[in-house]
Scaffold this active site. Structure first.
Site, short mmCIF file in Angstrom:
data_model
loop_
_atom_site.label_atom_id
_atom_site.label_comp_id
_atom_site.label_asym_id
_atom_site.label_seq_id
_atom_site.Cartn_x
_atom_site.Cartn_y
_atom_site.Cartn_z
N ASP A 97 0.80 -3.74 -3.24
CA ASP A 97 -0.50 -2.85 -2.71
C ASP A 97 -0.57 -3.36 -1.29
O ASP A 97 0.33 -3.76 -0.55
CB ASP A 97 -1.72 -3.58 -3.50
CG ASP A 97 -2.28 -4.72 -3.12
OD1 ASP A 97 -1.59 -5.57 -2.41
OD2 ASP A 97 -3.31 -5.22 -3.62
N LYS A 129 3.64 1.05 -8.52
CA LYS A 129 2.76 -0.23 -8.11
C LYS A 129 1.87 -0.38 -9.52
O LYS A 129 1.89 -1.55 -9.93
CB LYS A 129 1.78 0.10 -7.01
CG LYS A 129 0.79 -1.06 -6.68
CD LYS A 129 -0.32 -0.67 -5.70
CE LYS A 129 -1.37 -0.04 -6.20
NZ LYS A 129 -2.56 0.37 -5.29
#
Ligand code: SF4
Length: 265
Positions: A154, A136
């Site tokens: 997220d 991420k």
């Protein structure tokens, strides 16, 4: 299907239909959040890598309060590598989990100095080998510091794409690939920002502002939160709360000051 609400699925929708609906939502998000951007202040890839590590379990606003002093004190990877642990801990303490984060920053500095000549690499395969940097974070860095399109999965992103029935996947990497297939690669980074903006300001985990949401007509999860506009507007958050209400066709005068000054999570 596990973890997917019945309302977010459209069993009769074809793959092409889903892609078209996704792109219409994408266009509406562009209109709804013209201010969408990476909310972590940074001037170079190293600063963004550091800010992203600090953002774990912390608001971007809090991170941005800490980083000006931090970036001035530690301008290079070598500075983190040779940092005095106690001093670094004190500087980043307000972001929480400061001992673990200090550890990550020092290790990141060392890895960059030892393996990449002190520079943050611009490839996913390299970035994910660095301490404190997962997929991420790597995508955030690629998209915002290197202009390489990246999808940032997220918590907001996961919640919203599932509410929209864009995917039923639960694994972040599978979600990333599923959403990547619905949009042009060049749109991935900004799409991620807009989705995260919407998740922070409108489509909250608890009580989404359905009655004041620009996506209501296209969203299979409409009704997850209050649909009454006068109630929903109170759930909008941030300085553009009145613009968000107006964009959804709701009287901006109904938006209380409390919503406008509310801290965006
Ligand atoms: S706020 Fe409600 S209508 Fe808007 S995207 Fe979220 S679930 Fe859908």
């Amino acid at each position: 299907m596990a973890g997917v609400t019945a309302t977010s699925l459209r069993p009769s929708e074809t793959e092409l239909g889903r892609k078209r609906r996704a792109r219409r939502i994408g266009r509406l998000l562009t209109e709804t959040h013209p201010d969408a951007h990476c909310e972590l202040d940074h001037a170079n890839p190293l600063e963004l890598a550091v800010a992203t590590i600090l953002s774990a379990q912390c608001t971007d606003k809090r991170v941005n309060e800490v980083t000006p002093k931090l970036f001035a004190r530690y301008p290079t990877a070598a500075d983190y590598a040779g940092a005095d642990r106690t001093e670094l801990e004190e500087l980043i303490r307000p972001t929480g989990f400061f001992r673990n984060k200090t550890d990550s920053l020092i290790k990141l500095g060392r890895a960059l100095v030892e393996r990449y000549d002190g520079q943050v690499p611009g490839r996913l395969a390299d970035l994910v080998t660095l301490p404190g940097i997962g997929r991420k974070t790597a995508n955030v860095i690629l998209g915002n510091a290197f202009d390489v399109p990246g999808i940032t999965v997220d918590t907001h992103f996961q919640r919203l794409v599932r509410r929209w029935g864009w995917t039923t996947e639960t694994d972040p990497v599978k979600i990333e690939h599923a959403i990547g297939a619905l949009f042009e690669k060049r749109d991935w980074t900004m799409l991620s920002h807009r989705i995260i903006f919407h998740g922070r300001r409108v489509c909250h985990a608890r009580k989404p502002a359905c009655g004041a949401c620009t996506l209501a007509a296209l969203c299979p999860s409409y009704g997850t939160g209050p649909t009454e506009p006068a109630v929903a507007v109170k759930l909008l958050k941030g300085p553009r709360a009145r613009d968000l209400a107006a964009a959804a066709g709701v009287d901006p005068g109904l938006v209380p000051t409390q919503a406008v000054v509310a801290e965006v999570p």
